[in-house]
Design an enzyme around this catalytic site. Sequence first.
Site, PDB file in Angstrom:
ATOM      1  N   GLU A   1      40.909  29.590  44.516  1.00 47.70           N
ATOM      2  CA  GLU A   1      41.839  30.693  44.283  1.00 47.70           C
ATOM      3  C   GLU A   1      42.805  30.823  45.446  1.00 47.70           C
ATOM      4  O   GLU A   1      44.021  30.887  45.264  1.00 47.70           O
ATOM      5  CB  GLU A   1      41.038  31.985  44.122  1.00 47.70           C
ATOM      6  CG  GLU A   1      41.875  33.238  44.075  1.00 47.70           C
ATOM      7  CD  GLU A   1      41.012  34.483  44.116  1.00 47.70           C
ATOM      8  OE1 GLU A   1      41.491  35.506  44.637  1.00 47.70           O
ATOM      9  OE2 GLU A   1      39.869  34.448  43.622  1.00 47.70           O
ATOM     10  N   GLY A  38      38.957  37.048  42.238  1.00 49.33           N
ATOM     11  CA  GLY A  38      38.486  35.906  41.446  1.00 49.33           C
ATOM     12  C   GLY A  38      37.033  35.576  41.671  1.00 49.33           C
ATOM     13  O   GLY A  38      36.578  34.497  41.298  1.00 49.33           O
TER      14      GLY A  38
END
Length: 437
Positions: free
Chosen positions: A244, A342
Site C-alpha cells: 500500500e 489498508g
Amino acid sequence: MWRKQYNNKLKSIEDAILSLPKRATVVVGLAATEAQGFLSNLHKYKDNFEYIKVLTCLNMKEYPFFMEKEYENKFANHSWFYAPPTRKAKSEGLCTVDYIPNNLHMAGTDKIMSEKEDDSKLVFWGTVTPMLENSGYFSLGLSNVYEMEVIENADMVVLEVNNNMPWIHGETQVHINQADYIVESDWEIPALPIVEPSELEEKIAKYIADLVDDGSTIQIGIGGIPNAVAKLLVDKRDLGVHTEMFTESMIDLFEAGVITNNKKNLWKGRSICTFALGSKRMYEWLNNNPGVWVMRGSYVNDPFVIAQNDNMISINTAISVDLQGQVVSEAIGTKQFSGTGGQLDTHRGAIKSKNGKGIIALRSTAKKGAISTIVSAHPQGSTISVPRHDVDYVVTEFGVAHLRGKSLSQRVKALIEISHPDFREKLLTEAKELGYI
C-alpha cells in the site's frame, strides 16, 4: 497546443476557490499530495459558500477551516485516516472533523456512491506535477489511492501544479482535457523524519524477519518496527514489493540488491504501491524511476489481487490484541486514533496467498510498561480492525503466536506466552473467568 489550453484554464487560487459550487464535497489528494494551496486559503472565503465538505486522508498540516470554531457551520473535514491535526481538532471538541470507516481498496468508490446521494457537487482538487508540453499530461505523483476514481466521477476537477512534486510512473497520468481549472502553488512536499527503531522494536523485528523467506513479496508499513524489519532483511534474496505504502526502508533493500521483484507473480521487475510518504531523499529517488509504479488503491489493495502473489507477507502493527485474537489498530476504546487504512485489505490478501502470511506486530506493553497490550477483552465499543477469524501471526518482543486455525483455548495460551511476564498470571485468571479455558 497544450500550453494554450493550460493558459486558458489557469486561475489564481482565489479565483478557483470562488469558482467552486456554493455547496460541494471537495476531495483532495492523500497525505503528501494534499492541495495545500487550496486548504490553506479556503477559510478566507467562507462567506461565499453555503457548506463545503472537504475529504482528506492523513492530513499533513493544521488548516484554519477545520481547526477554528468560527468555521464549523461553513466547513467540515471528513477523513479516511486520522493524523495529528485531525486528532487534535477532535480532542478539542470541534465538530468540523469526522471519520469515514473504510477498507482502503474501496474508499474512493464507496465515497463516490455516498456523495451521489447528496445534493452537493463533487469536486476533485489535487496536486500534480508540471505538465509535459509535448503531450498535455500531468502526474498525480505520490498518491493514487482514490484520486483517479474521483477525477473520473467529479463534477469539477482542479489541478494544483507544484514544481516540487515528483513524477511517478504507473496509473498517475492526468490529461489537461480532464481539468476544469489549473492553479499553481509551489509549497514544499511534506517529508517524514526517519524513525530509528528502539532495542525493543529490534527484538520484535527479529521474530518477523525469521518469518520472511527468500522470494517473498512484502507489504510493510511505516515506523520503528517496520524500519527494524527492513534492516534485518538484508540477508534475504529476491524479495518483491506489492505494498500500500512505499517507505524509506525499501530504498536500502533495493540498493542492497535484496529487492529484485523477480519472483513476483504480478508485475515482475517492478515494485507496486498506491502511495508514498517519506523523506526528500526518497522523493528524489522515486522521481521518474521506472522500477516503482503507483497504481490505483482499488487495484493494489484488492485482497484478490494481493493473493495472486505467492509467498505474500503482510506486516502491520496494532494497538492491542485480545485473547480471542481480535486486533485493534485504529482506536483507543471509542476514540478514533488513525484509521483502518489498508490493514485488513493486505492482511486478507496475504493469508489467501499461496504460502502467504499475515503478521500483526505490537509491543507487549504501553504507557511505559503500565498496561498490557495483550488484553483479556477490549473495552466496550472498541473498533476491531482485524477480526479474530482473519488473524494469522501475532508478534511481540516475547515471541510469535500463530493463531490461524487454532481453537479459542489454544489462542489464549499462545497469546499469554507472548505477553509481558508481568501480566501473564492476571491474563490467565481473566481467561478462566471468561470461560475461555
